[in-house]
Motif scaffolding. Sequence first.
Motif, mmCIF file in Angstrom:
data_model
loop_
_atom_site.group_PDB
_atom_site.id
_atom_site.type_symbol
_atom_site.label_atom_id
_atom_site.label_comp_id
_atom_site.label_asym_id
_atom_site.label_seq_id
_atom_site.Cartn_x
_atom_site.Cartn_y
_atom_site.Cartn_z
ATOM 1 N N THR B 238 0.832 -1.209 0.000
ATOM 2 C CA THR B 238 0.000 0.000 0.000
ATOM 3 C C THR B 238 0.864 1.255 0.000
ATOM 4 O OG1 THR B 238 -1.940 -1.010 1.002
ATOM 5 C CG2 THR B 238 -1.609 1.315 1.441
ATOM 6 N N LEU B 376 -6.406 4.963 -1.019
ATOM 7 C CA LEU B 376 -5.815 3.999 -0.096
ATOM 8 C C LEU B 376 -6.796 2.892 0.254
ATOM 9 C CD1 LEU B 376 -3.501 3.622 2.214
ATOM 10 C CD2 LEU B 376 -5.107 4.802 3.648
ATOM 11 N N THR B 379 -10.502 -1.021 -3.220
ATOM 12 C CA THR B 379 -10.214 -2.446 -3.333
ATOM 13 C C THR B 379 -10.530 -3.004 -4.712
ATOM 14 O OG1 THR B 379 -11.111 -2.490 -1.115
ATOM 15 C CG2 THR B 379 -10.446 -4.580 -2.035
ATOM 16 N N ALA B 404 -2.227 -5.549 -0.825
ATOM 17 C CA ALA B 404 -2.530 -4.202 -0.370
ATOM 18 C C ALA B 404 -3.450 -4.335 0.838
ATOM 19 C CB ALA B 404 -3.193 -3.389 -1.463
#
Lengths: 278, 454
Positions: B238, B376, B379, B404
């Motif tokens: 990430t 961030l 998905t 991630a």
Amino acid sequence: MDMLAGKVKKTSQNLDSAMNPTDVLDRPIRLTARDVTVHYGAKQALHGISIDIPDRAVTAFIGPSGCGKSTFLRCINRMNDTIEGAKVGGTIKLDGEDIYAQDLDVVELRARIGMVFQKPNPFPKSIYDNVAYGPRIHGLARNKTDLDEIVVSSLRKAGLFEEVKDRLAEPGTGLSGGQQQRLCIARAIAVGPEVILMDEPCSALDPIATAVIEELIDELRENYTIVIVTHSMQQAARVSQRTAFFHLGNLIEQGQTEDIFTNPVNKQTQDYIMGRIG
Amino acid sequence: MATDIQTSSSASADRRKLVRSGLRRRHLNEQIFRGLGIAAIALALGFVALLFVDVFRKGIPAFIQSNVHLAVTYDPAVIDVGPAPARADFASEAEFNAASLKWQREVALLNWNTIVEASLRKALPEGYEITSRELLAIPETNARHAIREKFVSDPSLLGQTVEVDVLASANTANWVKGNIDRSLGDTQQQLSAPTRGLIDIFEENGTITNGFAWSIFTNVDSRSAPASAGLLGAFVGTLWMMLIVVVLAVPIGVAAAIYLEEFAPKSRLTDLIEVNINNLAAVPSIVFGLLGAAVFINWFHLPISAPLVGGLVLTLMTLPTIIIATRGALMGVSPALRQAALGMGASKTQMVFHHVLPVTFPSILTATILGVAHALGETAPLLLIGMKAFVASVPATPLDQAAALPVQIYLWQGNENRNFFEPRTAAAIMVLLGVMILLNGVAIYLRSRLEKRA
């Protein structure tokens, strides 16, 4: 307060001297406008304005709201370029040089023709940086000492130095309205312009601050050619030597200030001065 | 005169009566609106509170891990390999390396579970009957690796007994923490009755202890040893993606916004571009994933599951947000400031960079951080570019395979050992939320600081 009262009194003396007939058109002509038209899209805002503006004198543009006086003022330093869809016709010459010529650089023109706006608009920076900005971008100061000198002398000429000399690092936006406007004038002077355009510089100020600015304008005319747009006929009478009356995008009448106010030739001018239109 | 005043006052009394008759309704309307507003806020806050309470309630126990304390004897009878090769015995570095590798291979092939079992048996109470299979269910399957690594790094341990803490298995942890119903019958339990009984004994005599689960932060994901599964790989993945988003999306987005807002001539083309950017901001993120798979992987042949591709996709997704926010901020700058700059003879570029940008910098920064924070947590697009693969390593470069954080949550949520991974998932959500709150906090702090300065 005493100092301010003194300034007000002095201005009323100036009023008398302004009324004394001295034909400033004897002076060399700095700006000549011929058949200037402005279109905003399909709407025509100015219809063939022709006027001569003499050196080192105050020329006032008066007229009711929306008459085109500000529009014409903004043609002189090409601020209308920044408005989407504005189209300027005719010619305006500064010392015989067409300011709308293809090869003329607007940036250089605006260094020669400074502008003071209706609402005081200092940069959100320190007082020093406000005044130093013009000399910095135009590369007028060789070193820091030079720059300091320009800043101090500009603030002096704008009659602001004594009031702010201890807080040059403080933000210019923290000053009072009248001080801010004088800061804007100092900022314009710092570049060493030949002409200063003032677009209703006192309309956002109280009477005392207005008197201070008017006195300043009177002092500045010894070194600068000044064009001022004003709403207030009294102001035009107090500070200007020549006056031009605009109405509905036309230049109705121009002449010595005293003549315009005491002996207007045109009926519309008469009506405006008597307060019948406006 | 008097009658005039009377008539006018009676007229005004009528007017007042009219106004007053409407007053009650007007006040009522205002009260209703206020009430609705308060109710809306209470409802919204309630949902957020519910979410947080649920996540924290489930997640906090996952930060506690169970360890098994073993006295490990490096029994020469089991470890029957020769002494570790010493550099001095070999003529060249290459020969030494070859010998070392050979020795390590021999060590790896030993049955280390025998040693783990022996250590466990030492801790058994007198006469406790348990098979080795049942016994070995207590520590995590990678306990033997930990014990072996210790020996490889220090071969002089041969014949000695050392104290070692190894991780308890996920099932042991479930039993210890009560994640599984103790009243269930043997057929429904994951551990046999002797194992469960032994765990209780071990817990009582201090062989099994609980401690903070640093492994969540220091370990990568694991399937063979679920108790040791951590977030490090996903976290670094990430971070790589965020780095790429910040490095690409911020300059490109801000530059595009400045050009569109300040320099581009108003034309049909710029209108079209504007409409398209606005539409792009509303495109479902999964579409960006498809685009990334088609363009970056199929066409540019970038590696699958790489943070580089993820970062590029998230950049595309974040760009419209940054452009729109920056344009909004630029639009909000007062024309007076622009005129002041232009009137001084500043060029357009000078106007933008000396005056407009400094004023808008706090808003641009906030919008950017919020955009990045949004990316961030994204998905869906990552699933389509292969980032849902099981990756048990820390990506050293953006071209390495990586997981991630949000995808790790998705993967753990789907793990079949529900009793163990439900708290782990909640813990991972807490970590992700923590990172987001940190980012938002930075945004708020920077904004208030910069605005105070301006």
